[in-house]
Each structure stands twice: as structure tokens, then as C-alpha cells.
Design a protein around this motif. Structure first.
Motif, PDB file in Angstrom:
ATOM      1  N   THR A   1       0.833  -1.204   0.000  1.00 48.89           N
ATOM      2  CA  THR A   1       0.000   0.000   0.000  1.00 48.89           C
ATOM      3  C   THR A   1       0.866   1.253   0.000  1.00 48.89           C
ATOM      4  O   THR A   1       1.951   1.242   0.584  1.00 48.89           O
ATOM      5  CB  THR A   1      -0.924   0.024   1.244  1.00 48.89           C
ATOM      6  N   PRO A   2       0.399   2.312  -0.640  1.00 45.50           N
ATOM      7  CA  PRO A   2       1.110   3.585  -0.507  1.00 45.50           C
ATOM      8  C   PRO A   2       0.823   4.234   0.853  1.00 45.50           C
ATOM      9  O   PRO A   2       1.549   5.120   1.289  1.00 45.50           O
ATOM     10  CB  PRO A   2       0.550   4.436  -1.657  1.00 45.50           C
ATOM     11  N   ASP A   3      -0.228   3.779   1.521  1.00 43.70           N
ATOM     12  CA  ASP A   3      -0.642   4.392   2.793  1.00 43.70           C
ATOM     13  C   ASP A   3      -0.106   3.603   3.983  1.00 43.70           C
ATOM     14  O   ASP A   3      -0.859   3.053   4.799  1.00 43.70           O
ATOM     15  CB  ASP A   3      -2.174   4.454   2.858  1.00 43.70           C
TER      16      ASP A   3
ATOM     17  N   VAL B   1      -7.544   2.823   3.446  1.00 43.80           N
ATOM     18  CA  VAL B   1      -6.199   2.415   3.026  1.00 43.80           C
ATOM     19  C   VAL B   1      -6.292   1.835   1.615  1.00 43.80           C
ATOM     20  O   VAL B   1      -7.150   0.981   1.344  1.00 43.80           O
ATOM     21  CB  VAL B   1      -5.619   1.361   4.000  1.00 43.80           C
ATOM     22  N   ARG B   2      -5.429   2.333   0.725  1.00 45.61           N
ATOM     23  CA  ARG B   2      -5.435   1.813  -0.643  1.00 45.61           C
ATOM     24  C   ARG B   2      -4.599   0.527  -0.694  1.00 45.61           C
ATOM     25  O   ARG B   2      -3.380   0.576  -0.703  1.00 45.61           O
ATOM     26  CB  ARG B   2      -4.878   2.862  -1.603  1.00 45.61           C
TER      27      ARG B   2
ATOM     28  N   ASP C   1      -1.167   4.652   7.677  1.00 44.93           N
ATOM     29  CA  ASP C   1      -2.554   4.319   7.991  1.00 44.93           C
ATOM     30  C   ASP C   1      -2.726   2.810   8.155  1.00 44.93           C
ATOM     31  O   ASP C   1      -3.445   2.345   9.052  1.00 44.93           O
ATOM     32  CB  ASP C   1      -3.490   4.815   6.878  1.00 44.93           C
ATOM     33  N   ALA C   2      -2.073   2.066   7.263  1.00 45.92           N
ATOM     34  CA  ALA C   2      -2.194   0.609   7.334  1.00 45.92           C
ATOM     35  C   ALA C   2      -1.682   0.102   8.678  1.00 45.92           C
ATOM     36  O   ALA C   2      -2.316  -0.740   9.327  1.00 45.92           O
ATOM     37  CB  ALA C   2      -1.418  -0.040   6.188  1.00 45.92           C
TER      38      ALA C   2
END
Ligand SMILES: Nc1ncnc2c1ncn2[C@@H]1O[C@H](COP(=O)(O)OP(=O)(O)OP(=O)(O)O)[C@@H](O)[C@H]1O
Ligand SMILES: [Mg+2]
Length: 316
Positions: free
Chosen positions: A237-239, A288-289, A242-243
Motif C-alpha cells: 500500500t502507498p498508505d 487504506v489503498r 494508515d495501514a
């Protein structure tokens, strides 16, 4: 009261001139199990099996087979045990069928009146009917192996001890043996089966014991050996931040792999009852992406390599 084990050994040891081939082995094989006896080449499987069957004497230790102490109770116990041991010997100039007839004749507990039928059924079960009339010396390795298994099946047995039954068989034959082993267990027999092939044991056994250079390094149900809750999550994920927060809020302890913006976050799935699907849903609903999501269960192979150290290599 639990039924006594089908096989129970304690401190079982076999010393040859230069080595301990079997070293202090304590097996406990529950009745009704399909018990995989797993280990790399030379780890002591055949030597153990030969001692179980009274074909080799133990240097020390005790063996209980069904209800008797071996080798003292061999005469009472062995008629209830069917066995295939490495390199079964047959009369080369007799057909497969004639070999089975001879072997059955030598078994004084095998009823003569049903001999013909039992021989044919055993040949059928191992897929050898079409070659039953061929002389044994013209059999391939896999056909000899099938004949050896057929011999173990001539009369109903409480316990079957099969040393590498799929040795020399092609993939189709291997599959057939796997199914056969399962059907024997369904019929009520306990099956103790050795193998150096982990995948095979994984597919047909309920229990497993792992040998490494003569020692028993693990035994239990397949699940016990795999280890519970050894699932690792990998999230791309780029996030990353958040992840990590979401995972932490679920009670997991995330690690971050790599310094990249679109990084991988990993975490062991250590919370009982928390499924990977729920983690994924939580990530997504928190915005979250998730570009990649994987849940890798610890394979038995990882455990096996960890237990035996050298994996499948022969070390002596
Ligand atoms: N009669 C014997 N004399 C001396 N050493 C022996 C004898 N039989 C076996 N060994 C040794 O004992 C060890 C265990 O051999 P064993 O045949 O029990 O292994 P295994 O697990 O059945 O291997 P494989 O998967 O190759 O069949 C090996 O190092 C072997 O060389
Ligand atoms: Mg062997």
C-alpha cells in the motif's frame, strides 16, 4: 479410558558399528490414525520399522504393537499386522498372482477357502490385475511395489505398516496409493506409513512424526505440527502509516518492509479468531489503498526444514 495406542515405543534405539541409526525414539501412534513417518533419506525410518516388526532387534528400548510387547508377542500380534518393508522379495519365476498365493499359504491364519478371491481382490486394489499373470522378475519397480502392498492386504488387518509405499511409482501410481491408504483407514485399520515426501504425508495423513538423523524431532497431528496461527499478512500500500494504525487497532504488531513510499507492511496474524478477510475489510473501510494483500500460512515444509535443519539432504 482412551484406547491403547496402535504403536508405542519408548527409548527405542538401534546402534550399528559406527552410528546410532535410531536414537531414543518414543513413538505414539493413535488407533485409527493415518500416521506419517517422515524423514530425509538415512534418518532411520526403515530401521525403526524393521524393529517394530521384529525383523531387527533393538539395541535398547521397548515396543508395544497393538496389545503386545514386541518381539515377545510377535506370534500373537503379527497376524493382525500387514507390512510392506523396503525391497519386498518375490519368487522371480512365479507370476505376481502365484507369488501372492504362496505368501498367503504361508500365513496360517489366512483361510484357504477364500484365498483365490482375496488374492484377486488384493491385485485389483493395487491396480495390478492386468499384470497378475506376468512373472515377477519382469515387473518394474513400481509393479513390485504394488505387489508388495497387495501382499499386505491379503487379509483384513488392524494395523498396516508401509515403508515408502509409493517408492518407484509414477505420479498416477502415487495418487492411487494415497487413495488406497485413505480407504484402508476408512475401513478401520490404523496405517503407519513412512515417506521422505512431505507433500505426500500432508495429503494422506492425520498425524505425523518427523525423524532427523535417527532422532524423533516432532510428532502430533498435522495441525499441531503446522503450528497454529502462523499466518503472515503482507499488505502492499502507498498508505503505510494508515495501514500500520489499522493493524495495530486490530491488536496486531505490524512491521514495515522497505523505505519506499509504496511499501509492504507485514504482520503475523496472532489474534485468535481474526481472519485475513476481516483485516482486509478493516483496511479498506479505513480508506487504506490496498494494492496487494497476501496471507501466507506457514507451510509444513518450512516447519520440516526448521526441524530437520538440513531439509531433505542426505548428510551421512
Ligand atoms: N545393517 C546396517 N548396518 C549399518 N548401518 C546401517 C544398516 N542399516 C541401516 N544403516 C544406517 O542407518 C541409517 C538409517 O538408515 P535407514 O535405512 O533406517 O534410513 P531411512 O530413513 O529408511 O532412509 P531412506 O529414506 O533412504 O529409506 C543410515 O545411515 C544407514 O546407513
Ligand atoms: Mg528406508
Amino acid at each position: 479410558m482412551t484406547a491403547p495406542a496402535a504403536i508405542e515405543t519408548s527409548g527405542l534405539t538401534k546402534s550399528f558399528a559406527h552410528q546410532q541409526a535410531v536414537d531414543d525414539v518414543g513413538l505414539s501412534v493413535p488407533r485409527g490414525s493415518v500416521f506419517g513417518f517422515l524423514g530425509p533419506n538415512g534418518s532411520g525410518k526403515t530401521t525403526t520399522i524393521r524393529m517394530l516388526l521384529g525383523l531387527a532387534s533393538a539395541t535398547s528400548g521397548t515396543i508395544r504393537l497393538l496389545d503386545g510387547a514386541m518381539p515377545d508377542a510377535a506370534a500373537e500380534v503379527l497376524p493382525r499386522v500387514g507390512a510392506l518393508v523396503e525391497g519386498p522379495a518375490f519368487y522371480p519365476f512365479l507370476s505376481g498372482r502365484a507369488n501372492l498365493h504362496r505368501l498367503d499359504t504361508a500365513d496360517r491364519y489366512a483361510p484357504r477357502s477364500t484365498r483365490r478371491r482375496r488374492v484377486n481382490e488384493a491385485l485389483e486394489r493395487v491396480g495390478l490385475s492386468h499384470a497378475a499373470g506376468k512373472r515377477a522378475h519382469a515387473y518394474s519397480l513400481g509393479m513390485k511395489q504394488r505387489l508388495g502392498i497387495a501382499n499386505a492386504l491379503l487379509t483384513p488387518r488392524d494395523l498396516l505398516i508401509l515403508d515408502e509405499p509409493s517408492n518407484g511409482l509414477d505420479p498416477q501410481g502415487t495418487r492411487e496409493v494415497r487413495n488406497l491408504v485413505r480407504s484402508l483407514a476408512d475401513g478401520g485399520s490404523t496405517v503407519f506409513v513412512s515417506s521422505h515426501l512431505l507433500a505426500e504425508v500432508e495429503q494422506m495423513c492425520t498425524h505425523v512424526a518427523v525423524m532427523s538423523t535417527g532422532r524423533l524431532v516432532a510428532q502430533g497431528t498435522l495441525e499441531e505440527l503446522r503450528g497454529h496461527d502462523h499466518v503472515q499478512l503482507r499488505i502492499e500500500t502507498p498508505d503505510v502509516g494508515d495501514a500500520r494504525q489499522v493493524l495495530a487497532s486490530l491488536g496486531l504488531q505490524p512491521d514495515q518492509g522497505g523505505p519506499m513510499a509504496a511499501a509492504t507492511v507485514t504482520a503475523d496474524l496472532t489474534v485468535p479468531g481474526l481472519h485475513p478477510e476481516a483485516v482486509n475489510a478493516a483496511l479498506v473501510s479505513a480508506g487504506v489503498r490496498v494494492r496487494g494483500f497476501a496471507a501466507d500460512a506457514t507451510s509444513l515444509e518450512d516447519r520440516f526444514v526448521a526441524l530437520t535443519g538440513e531439509g531433505f539432504d542426505i548428510d551421512h
